[in-house]
Motif scaffolding. Structure first.
Motif, PDB file in Angstrom:
ATOM      1  N   HIS A 405     -19.502 -22.982 -65.214  1.00  0.00           N
ATOM      2  CA  HIS A 405     -20.261 -23.602 -64.134  1.00  0.00           C
ATOM      3  C   HIS A 405     -20.731 -24.983 -64.555  1.00  0.00           C
ATOM      4  O   HIS A 405     -21.713 -25.113 -65.297  1.00  0.00           O
ATOM      5  CB  HIS A 405     -21.442 -22.711 -63.763  1.00  0.00           C
ATOM      6  CG  HIS A 405     -21.022 -21.316 -63.410  1.00  0.00           C
ATOM      7  ND1 HIS A 405     -19.986 -21.047 -62.535  1.00  0.00           N
ATOM      8  CD2 HIS A 405     -21.475 -20.105 -63.817  1.00  0.00           C
ATOM      9  CE1 HIS A 405     -19.822 -19.733 -62.416  1.00  0.00           C
ATOM     10  NE2 HIS A 405     -20.707 -19.137 -63.188  1.00  0.00           N
ATOM     11  N   THR A 421     -24.280 -28.436 -59.886  1.00  0.00           N
ATOM     12  CA  THR A 421     -25.210 -27.579 -60.630  1.00  0.00           C
ATOM     13  C   THR A 421     -25.899 -28.343 -61.748  1.00  0.00           C
ATOM     14  O   THR A 421     -25.340 -29.320 -62.274  1.00  0.00           O
ATOM     15  CB  THR A 421     -24.462 -26.368 -61.254  1.00  0.00           C
ATOM     16  OG1 THR A 421     -25.416 -25.539 -61.935  1.00  0.00           O
ATOM     17  CG2 THR A 421     -23.382 -26.805 -62.226  1.00  0.00           C
ATOM     18  N   GLY A 428     -28.989 -22.452 -60.561  1.00  0.00           N
ATOM     19  CA  GLY A 428     -28.336 -22.511 -59.260  1.00  0.00           C
ATOM     20  C   GLY A 428     -26.981 -23.204 -59.344  1.00  0.00           C
ATOM     21  O   GLY A 428     -26.854 -24.276 -59.938  1.00  0.00           O
ATOM     22  N   THR A 430     -23.965 -24.441 -56.770  1.00  0.00           N
ATOM     23  CA  THR A 430     -23.523 -24.591 -55.385  1.00  0.00           C
ATOM     24  C   THR A 430     -22.053 -25.011 -55.372  1.00  0.00           C
ATOM     25  O   THR A 430     -21.689 -25.991 -56.021  1.00  0.00           O
ATOM     26  CB  THR A 430     -24.357 -25.660 -54.657  1.00  0.00           C
ATOM     27  OG1 THR A 430     -25.724 -25.241 -54.662  1.00  0.00           O
ATOM     28  CG2 THR A 430     -23.881 -25.842 -53.226  1.00  0.00           C
ATOM     29  N   ARG A 432     -19.432 -26.392 -52.856  1.00  0.00           N
ATOM     30  CA  ARG A 432     -19.350 -27.004 -51.533  1.00  0.00           C
ATOM     31  C   ARG A 432     -17.875 -27.088 -51.147  1.00  0.00           C
ATOM     32  O   ARG A 432     -17.051 -27.591 -51.912  1.00  0.00           O
ATOM     33  CB  ARG A 432     -19.978 -28.395 -51.588  1.00  0.00           C
ATOM     34  CG  ARG A 432     -20.412 -28.958 -50.259  1.00  0.00           C
ATOM     35  CD  ARG A 432     -21.140 -30.273 -50.444  1.00  0.00           C
ATOM     36  NE  ARG A 432     -22.367 -30.145 -51.250  1.00  0.00           N
ATOM     37  CZ  ARG A 432     -23.546 -29.729 -50.780  1.00  0.00           C
ATOM     38  NH1 ARG A 432     -23.654 -29.392 -49.500  1.00  0.00           N
ATOM     39  NH2 ARG A 432     -24.581 -29.665 -51.579  1.00  0.00           N
ATOM     40  N   SER A 455     -24.819 -16.210 -52.142  1.00  0.00           N
ATOM     41  CA  SER A 455     -24.828 -16.373 -50.688  1.00  0.00           C
ATOM     42  C   SER A 455     -23.683 -17.281 -50.309  1.00  0.00           C
ATOM     43  O   SER A 455     -23.262 -18.143 -51.081  1.00  0.00           O
ATOM     44  CB  SER A 455     -26.170 -16.951 -50.234  1.00  0.00           C
ATOM     45  OG  SER A 455     -26.394 -18.198 -50.860  1.00  0.00           O
ATOM     46  N   GLU A 480     -21.009 -23.786 -47.806  1.00  0.00           N
ATOM     47  CA  GLU A 480     -21.560 -23.725 -49.156  1.00  0.00           C
ATOM     48  C   GLU A 480     -21.575 -22.291 -49.663  1.00  0.00           C
ATOM     49  O   GLU A 480     -21.906 -21.370 -48.921  1.00  0.00           O
ATOM     50  CB  GLU A 480     -23.014 -24.215 -49.171  1.00  0.00           C
ATOM     51  CG  GLU A 480     -23.141 -25.705 -49.232  1.00  0.00           C
ATOM     52  CD  GLU A 480     -24.602 -26.119 -49.381  1.00  0.00           C
ATOM     53  OE1 GLU A 480     -24.935 -27.227 -48.969  1.00  0.00           O
ATOM     54  OE2 GLU A 480     -25.410 -25.310 -49.910  1.00  0.00           O
ATOM     55  N   ARG A 482     -23.395 -20.210 -52.781  1.00  0.00           N
ATOM     56  CA  ARG A 482     -24.461 -20.487 -53.758  1.00  0.00           C
ATOM     57  C   ARG A 482     -24.700 -19.275 -54.645  1.00  0.00           C
ATOM     58  O   ARG A 482     -24.988 -18.175 -54.190  1.00  0.00           O
ATOM     59  CB  ARG A 482     -25.740 -20.869 -53.037  1.00  0.00           C
ATOM     60  CG  ARG A 482     -26.902 -21.098 -53.971  1.00  0.00           C
ATOM     61  CD  ARG A 482     -27.636 -22.405 -53.707  1.00  0.00           C
ATOM     62  NE  ARG A 482     -28.770 -22.567 -54.637  1.00  0.00           N
ATOM     63  CZ  ARG A 482     -28.869 -23.565 -55.499  1.00  0.00           C
ATOM     64  NH1 ARG A 482     -27.925 -24.495 -55.554  1.00  0.00           N
ATOM     65  NH2 ARG A 482     -29.919 -23.647 -56.296  1.00  0.00           N
ATOM     66  N   GLU A 484     -27.015 -17.842 -57.692  1.00  0.00           N
ATOM     67  CA  GLU A 484     -28.295 -18.055 -58.400  1.00  0.00           C
ATOM     68  C   GLU A 484     -28.315 -17.166 -59.631  1.00  0.00           C
ATOM     69  O   GLU A 484     -28.286 -15.939 -59.523  1.00  0.00           O
ATOM     70  CB  GLU A 484     -29.486 -17.699 -57.490  1.00  0.00           C
ATOM     71  CG  GLU A 484     -29.779 -18.701 -56.390  1.00  0.00           C
ATOM     72  CD  GLU A 484     -30.432 -19.990 -56.900  1.00  0.00           C
ATOM     73  OE1 GLU A 484     -30.822 -20.026 -58.098  1.00  0.00           O
ATOM     74  OE2 GLU A 484     -30.512 -20.950 -56.109  1.00  0.00           O
TER      75      GLU A 484
END
Lengths: 610, 610
Positions: A405, A421, A428, A430, A432, A455, A480, A482, A484
């Motif tokens: 990541h 990130t 987090g 993300t 996109r 999510s 998006e 996401r 976490e």
């Protein structure tokens, strides 16, 4: 496909530098520093030391018997980075090649007279890796021509002998050249080098044949042993041969060797190697923090092997080991300035000593050195950081799996993704979606990330277990995803069989191992014990990160400061208990950031107050 | 005076082999085995390996660059033992001596071209020690003639240069030759070698100049450092120079270096050396049990130094360190058969491996080896056991001080004494007076011997404190002096700063360190923790002692047997506690006796159950 490893089969397909573009962030910044600073630093030092001059016929020749390989490693890095200095350096190398393809500045005129220590095939291995990188990023040129002539010379000379090299690497290089060219002789040559090893193929040496993995045929060995870089380079080549020849049994053998090595011969940082004398693994559970060798090159070899096993098996565990090794070994090996390096990476340093100016003989010291007598690590870092994008994600038939990541753009099939990130400082991630399209997007959830959620679009965050968290398409541009990841710092305790760590605990946060660093040894780390399991507290970093990867997170743990008992004979009739000590707080920094602030003592494993 | 060290001044005067005759017992038996078996074993191996043949002009020359010194060490041992093989071997050596006294089978024709690694002066040092031994036991002969010619060559060649040898030993040898001959040039040459070291006098090497103590002038150093044997041989020579030149400050400097080394760089066994790579001390408190190097030769060097400091200062502490090192290092270095040897002496061995047959490359293994590539230890043991009587007692103006309690006859002045004891297995030491006469008799009381008593004649036993227990004369033939030392086994705990020993305890009894030895690894030592401080119990030895020194005492300690947690990644969120284990009993054997019953694992430091 700009990729250092490109198997023709396997559970996962790699995504190369043309599919994954690192952006500003923890690794993107380091890759940029590598291209802009480290590569020139390496080239300058190799000119100064005369290792490049050897190719110009300089007399007397300078450097160790394997110094040619250092230029090849840098050339590989330059190829991945499309560095403008490559063509001229390749031209210089080519001047030393002989009519039949032979190329070695040390042994010319005395060819193949010392397989145990000569490193001739080892040098070819690195040359071939450079040539493959060039083929895949640029196409044919002078470097690839040199490479093919050398590789063909190797096949002619060694196809029907029983010889091999004291230092593996040519095996994986030849398989990759086969993959890049389709010429089966390269695969066959690699296969034979693998199979003849351990029959034995080499002479005995004072370190014993296990040093260069010639004590047993690879199919009979149960664990990695001997010189760590040799062991891991060999295993990488064995995986490559197994994959290309469809030899499932051979692949399973390496997996089992890796499993035992990982669970019994690996330091918390992912580093491997516990002995300085022969740069080797020790026995199972011989994992001393102070004399941990953990050569930077060994960590690179470990990443290379784990990546191959990940592609072959799809087992996400290999990606987690890669992450651990990247953040705690690869990132540690080079200073924040990109111009100085650790060779050994111990987990405990008792004396705050500065390395000598210029070349450091020893692989030791509490600060990184500009250069070493055996300076394999800087060039190895250079080529690895230049190709790091290839380790970030892979593809399966359904879509993309993101293993590391870090800010990047990833394109594969219909998927066009941007990862944003502040990881590893924040949890987090993300993803996109940049263009409409279909395909599953899987994000790796580390085993420590209990409580992670995922999510997608406007959907609710749902809990995801360690492994992969997958979001299915189809996607519209702007969607998006996401992830976490919980980033609470955590205490970690060793297996009881690791004698050298008894009574200690370490702190980890996300993928990062932390350490106490005592610049100027104040307070003296030898006087401190920690109050595990009192939770560590996050504190703002005392210093600029120096990278765009987010603000570094430091930690504080509750501790007790108490001087040890007196200074006589250090063995006595009563336990040396911590009592009457003063409560205090101990600052911890990410392990990869230690040794950037001047001479210091350091320890990862902290004694726990009784 | 048949004595390896014969200072012209000092608090104590040594008693040599003509004053102290070992009788059957722990050390007397070993000295006899040494003379009857070990010396021939060494000579046979050095013939087989060609090291003796080198002196006959054999081509190609065989063995390492320092192999000449091995023959000299054996010659020294033969001189102390009045061994019949000496004259012929000395004659062989003499054949290689050149007209000007130069003598070296490796560097003849290429003299003095490599002071860092050439070992030429080192070889002279051992030759001179052999020659001194011969002078003091026999008088002038071929060996002493060779010696004097070589020593005079050294003085001519090196008196006015700035050179010295990468491996000290010639310093103490030259002082002793001065003491034996009265020729002051030898003392002056030794003094100059000592003073020019560290200016620096040698070139830099990859290990760094500390390796051969050339990083600092000896007067500036605060601790022993670098290669352990080099450091201790040098320090011995420095003490000799200090004593003969009346340099109190220099003597105090060595005492301070010794003090810090003893309290921070010494293993429980008295062994020194924590690093295999350069056979060196590590940093303060770097004392790993598994990778302890503790070279047998280093323990011999430590005994040589402690003996010199004892004579110079009269501080009984040095005799106690000598005892610890004799019983736990010197006695460990050679097997009960007198034909196999440990080179390294770790305090923890995880793998039960047999050494290869014939020459053992490595200084490792769970059994003693017949021979090594670098086979310094067997010959060093041979010369030390042959002269061991000289370490037993010393004299002051009032009488005799007995430092090592072992069966022997001691004569000095009017005192004629016979020591009878089963020590170290039992704690009673009887000194029987053989002839009427006067003089104080002092017996050393070790620091662990709280509760010791002394009785003389028909007088009552009175408590005596650690140090010396003294009985004054006059004596009548048949009088007895009796020292009773308490021999209860005791738990010993490490200083908290020795990280590698955290959470462990060891068992000692009298001067002996004990260890758990698991022949065939059953039960696996990795599964056991001990219930310190539950007192250990004495049990009869399971085996014949093999010596006349009394029945060996073994011990049993309460333990818990519990398998460690699972076999995955060896670092986890919970401490790996011992719980639910089964109570059991762990047998301990004297450390010096381990590795005599087949391949085994072993540990001195035992994890304590929480």
């Amino acid at each position: 496909m700009a990729n250092p490893v490109l198997p023709s089969s396997g559970v996962l397909s790699p995504l190369g530098l043309d599919s994954v573009r690192l952006a500003a962030g923890f690794w993107g910044d380091r890759a940029a520093l590598n291209r802009d600073v480290t590569m020139a630093h390496c080239q300058e030092w190799m000119e100064r030391e005369g290792w490049i001059g050897n190719f110009r016929g300089q007399r007397p020749r300078r450097g160790r018997e394997f110094s040619d390989s250092e230029i090849y490693k840098l050339l590989e890095g330059m190829a991945w980075a499309d560095h403008p200095a490559l063509p001229e350096l390749a031209e210089t190398v080519g001047r030393a090649q002989e009519g039949d393809g032979y190329l070695n500045t040390r042994w010319s005129g005395n060819r193949y007279t010392d397989f145990e220590w000569g490193h001739e095939l080892y040098c070819y291995g690195h040359l071939i890796q450079a040539g493959v990188a060039r083929l895949r990023t640029h196409g044919e040129d002078r470097l690839t021509e040199i490479t093919l002539r050398a590789a063909d010379h190797v096949c002619r000379r060694f196809m029907d002998t029983t010889e091999t090299c004291g230092h593996p690497v040519v095996e994986m290089a030849l398989v990759e050249l086969y993959r890049a060219t389709g010429a089966e002789r390269y695969l066959e040559m690699a296969r034979r080098f693998v199979e003849r090893r351990g029959l034995p193929a080499l002479g005995d040496i004072p370190f014993g044949r296990a040093y260069f993995q010639d004590d047993l045929p690879v199919r009979q060995a149960q664990v990695f042993r001997g010189h760590v870089v040799r062991a891991l380079y060999l295993a990488s080549g064995v995986v490559d041969v197994a994959v290309e020849t469809g030899d499932e049994e051979l692949l399973k053998t390496v997996e089992a060797q890796w499993e035992r090595t990982l669970t019994r011969r690996t330091h918390l940082t992912g580093g491997m190697g516990s002995r300085h004398a022969d740069e080797s693994y020790g026995e199972d559970f011989e994992l001393p923090p102070d004399r941990a060798y953990n050569e930077t090159c060994a960590s690179i070899a470990s990443i290379m092997l784990a990546h191959r096993l990940l592609l072959a098996t799809g087992d996400v565990r290999y990606a987690e080991v890669t992450e651990r090794t990247m953040y705690n070994m690869l990132a540690t090996g080079v200073a924040l300035d990109g111009r100085s390096f650790f060779y050994a990476n111990p987990l405990h340093v008792r004396v705050a000593a500065a390395p000598p100016e210029g070349v450091n003989h020893a692989a030791e010291g509490s600060l990184r050195s500009q250069w070493f007598d055996v300076s394999c690590c800087p060039n190895n870092i250079a080529r690895t950081l230049a190709s790091l994008g290839a380790y970030v994600a892979a593809a399966d038939s359904g879509g993309v799996r993101i293993h590391q990541h870090t800010p990047a753009e990833i394109r594969h099939g219909e998927l066009a993704l941007r990862v944003e990130t502040g990881y590893p400082w924040s949890g987090g991630v993300t993803v996109r979606v940049l263009e409409d399209g279909a395909g599953a997007v899987s994000l790796r959830v580390p085993s420590w990330a209990s409580g992670a959620t995922l999510s997608a679009g406007s959907g609710p965050a749902r809990p995801v277990a360690p492994g992969y968290a997958t979001a299915q398409g189809p996607w519209r541009a702007g969607d998006e995803i996401r992830l976490e990841l919980p980033m609470e710092p955590r205490w970690t305790y060793p297996d009881r069989r690791i004698d050298a760590l008894r009574g200690c605990a370490a702190v980890e946060r996300g993928p990062l191992v932390y350490c106490a660093e005592s610049v100027g040894d104040e307070p003296p780390l030898a006087h401190l014990t920690v109050r595990a399991p009192v939770p560590p507290a996050e504190v703002p970093s005392a210093e600029e990160d120096g990278t765009a990867g987010g603000e570094a997170v430091e930690l504080e743990v509750a501790a007790v400061r108490a001087a040890p008992r007196g200074n006589g004979w250090p063995y006595g009739p009563e336990p040396d208990q911590v009592s009457g000590g003063a409560d205090t707080v101990l600052r911890l920094v990410p392990y990869h950031r230690w040794g950037n602030r001047g001479p210091a003592t350091m320890r990862v494993w902290l004694p726990v107050a009784e």
